[in-house]
Write a protein that holds these residues in place. Structure first.
Motif, PDB file in Angstrom:
ATOM      1  N   ALA A 219      34.487  19.611  37.724  1.00  0.00           N
ATOM      2  CA  ALA A 219      33.338  18.706  37.615  1.00  0.00           C
ATOM      3  C   ALA A 219      32.133  19.423  37.025  1.00  0.00           C
ATOM      4  N   GLY A 220      31.602  18.864  35.961  1.00  0.00           N
ATOM      5  CA  GLY A 220      30.420  19.431  35.321  1.00  0.00           C
ATOM      6  C   GLY A 220      30.749  20.425  34.236  1.00  0.00           C
ATOM      7  N   ARG A 221      31.714  21.283  34.476  1.00  0.00           N
ATOM      8  CA  ARG A 221      31.958  22.361  33.516  1.00  0.00           C
ATOM      9  C   ARG A 221      32.559  21.876  32.203  1.00  0.00           C
ATOM     10  N   ILE A 222      33.564  21.013  32.277  1.00  0.00           N
ATOM     11  CA  ILE A 222      34.174  20.591  31.011  1.00  0.00           C
ATOM     12  C   ILE A 222      33.206  19.721  30.214  1.00  0.00           C
ATOM     13  N   GLU A 223      32.371  18.939  30.916  1.00  0.00           N
ATOM     14  CA  GLU A 223      31.381  18.126  30.207  1.00  0.00           C
ATOM     15  C   GLU A 223      30.278  19.007  29.621  1.00  0.00           C
ATOM     16  N   ARG A 224      29.881  20.035  30.374  1.00  0.00           N
ATOM     17  CA  ARG A 224      28.801  20.905  29.913  1.00  0.00           C
ATOM     18  C   ARG A 224      29.234  21.743  28.720  1.00  0.00           C
ATOM     19  N   LEU A 225      30.513  22.085  28.637  1.00  0.00           N
ATOM     20  CA  LEU A 225      30.995  22.840  27.474  1.00  0.00           C
ATOM     21  C   LEU A 225      30.802  22.029  26.198  1.00  0.00           C
ATOM     22  N   ALA A 226      31.154  20.748  26.248  1.00  0.00           N
ATOM     23  CA  ALA A 226      30.946  19.891  25.071  1.00  0.00           C
ATOM     24  C   ALA A 226      29.460  19.753  24.771  1.00  0.00           C
ATOM     25  N   TRP A 227      28.650  19.644  25.800  1.00  0.00           N
ATOM     26  CA  TRP A 227      27.201  19.524  25.647  1.00  0.00           C
ATOM     27  C   TRP A 227      26.626  20.773  24.977  1.00  0.00           C
ATOM     28  N   LEU A 228      27.069  21.935  25.438  1.00  0.00           N
ATOM     29  CA  LEU A 228      26.570  23.191  24.866  1.00  0.00           C
ATOM     30  C   LEU A 228      27.057  23.389  23.434  1.00  0.00           C
ATOM     31  N   ALA A 229      28.276  22.923  23.145  1.00  0.00           N
ATOM     32  CA  ALA A 229      28.769  23.019  21.765  1.00  0.00           C
ATOM     33  C   ALA A 229      27.835  22.262  20.824  1.00  0.00           C
ATOM     34  N   THR A 230      27.405  21.084  21.234  1.00  0.00           N
ATOM     35  CA  THR A 230      26.467  20.312  20.427  1.00  0.00           C
ATOM     36  C   THR A 230      25.115  21.007  20.332  1.00  0.00           C
TER      37      THR A 230
END
Length: 387
Positions: A219-230
């Motif tokens: 929870a949070g980590r996989i979504e944040r990885l995509a967010w940080l990539a952007t």
């Protein structure tokens, strides 16, 4: 080595060029320091990502400081040269006993005063220098939408088009760096909610916290990885836009002074270009890791659905038949509870193995982030070098 002469107005023009990048570099460094370090839910990856964002921000801050120092020195040199020109003119006036107007000053038509720094290019003419604000001619310092940095002075063939500028610069010329929107993984969030309904039951049976075994590691980590990539892709695009406003050459000033300044500016550009390449690599790897973790999460959530649709509701019915904890005494019922419990434990073991694979991938990513941090720090000497 041939001596290169600079006029005071040329030095002021160079300083104006560098001053115009200050606001842009400040926006980039703040974006790296704030947005790229917004890591509330990254677990063990947080320290590695935070260190990378900090190093990135420091490289951009040093780049900004390097340009600021150079602009200060250029302005100071221009002021000193003008003072020397004035002193020389006054001295000649006294020697000749004539009015100072008879002696060409630093803005004479041919730029040839005794202490003038103007070379053969002179000061007057269609591409000449009109004063400290910049150049009056077609290649001069005029109308730059990015602030005090002169767009005409930097224009070049094949440069950045209006579409890119419209995306990254506001109407007042300031750099626009949008913060990505954070989107929760909907299926993961639903599974997390469903697990909470059985948390108390599972804790009574096993003393384990059910969400911690299934969704908490994701929870949070996989979504944040995509967010940080952007975010890193945005940072790289913004840095590229700043490099494009400076341009790889100065075709408007084809003078020895312009060529000499361009050679010094090239060192600074090399450092920032290195940061751009780093941004692209980070964005690509974070995006790849996010996609890989998302695929793994789907498999884990499939197992969680099996758990939520099978053993857990059955156990709930057996242990809480009347919504109160039942101490079972019937052997057949006790055996059924053990059977469902073993099924649940087996599914959790599969989930644990899948999560271990995700954790190994995250550990490898943390190592890569550490290498990128070292690469970023190695760029400090060039990105932060005075132009």
């Amino acid at each position: 080595m041939a001596q290169v002469e600079f006029s005071p107005d040329e030095l002021d023009g160079f300083a104006a060029l560098l001053d115009g990048q200050d606001t842009h570099l400040d926006a980039l460094s703040r974006y790296a320091d704030v947005t790229c370090r917004a890591l509330p839910d990254m677990g063990d990856l947080r320290a590695a990502l935070d260190g990378l964002g900090e190093a990135h921000a420091r490289a951009l801050q040093d780049s900004q400081s390097g340009l600021g120092r150079t602009a200060h020195w250029l302005t100071r040199a221009a002021r000193e040269y003008r003072a020397r020109d004035s002193e020389a003119a006054a001295s000649l006036d006294r020697v000749r006993g004539s009015a100072s107007s008879t002696v060409p000053g630093p803005r004479a038509a041919a730029g040839s005063g005794p202490a003038s720094m103007a070379g053969p290019a002179g000061i007057a003419g269609p591409a000449g220098i009109a004063g400290p604000a910049g150049i009056a001619g077609p290649g001069g310092l005029a109308d730059h939408p990015g602030g005090s940095a002169p767009h005409g002075f930097l224009s070049r063939e094949g440069g950045r088009g209006p579409d890119a500028r419209g995306r990254l610069f506001r109407s007042d010329g300031t750099l626009a760096l949008p913060v990505p929107e954070f989107h929760r993984h909907e299926r993961l969030a639903r599974t997390e909610q469903r697990l909470t309904e059985h948390t108390e039951l599972w804790y009574r049976l096993t003393s384990d916290h059910l969400p911690a075994l299934v969704t908490a590691p994701l929870a949070g980590r996989i979504e944040r990885l995509a967010w940080l990539a952007t975010a890193y892709a945005t940072l790289g695009a913004g840095t590229t836009a700043v490099l494009d406003t400076v341009g790889p050459g100065l075709p408007g000033w084809r003078t020895p002074a312009g060529a000499e300044f361009e050679s010094h500016l090239r060192r600074w550009r090399t450092g920032l270009a290195g940061l751009v390449e780093l941004d692209r690599a980070i964005a690509a790897e974070l995006g790849r890791m996010s996609a890989e973790a998302t695929r793994s999460a789907e498999g884990i959530l499939d197992l969680a659905d099996d758990l939520l649709d099978g053993p857990l509701p059955r156990l709930r019915t057996l242990v809480y038949p009347d919504r109160s904890l039942k101490i079972w005494l019937v052997p057949a019922q006790t055996q059924e509870i053990y059977t469902e419990l073993r099924r649940g434990l087996a599914l959790l073991a599969e989930i644990g193995a899948a999560l271990a694979g995700v954790e190994r991938a995250f550990t490898e990513l943390a190592d890569q982030l550490g290498q990128w941090r070292g690469a970023c720090e190695s760029l400090l000497s060039s990105a932060g070098r005075p132009a």
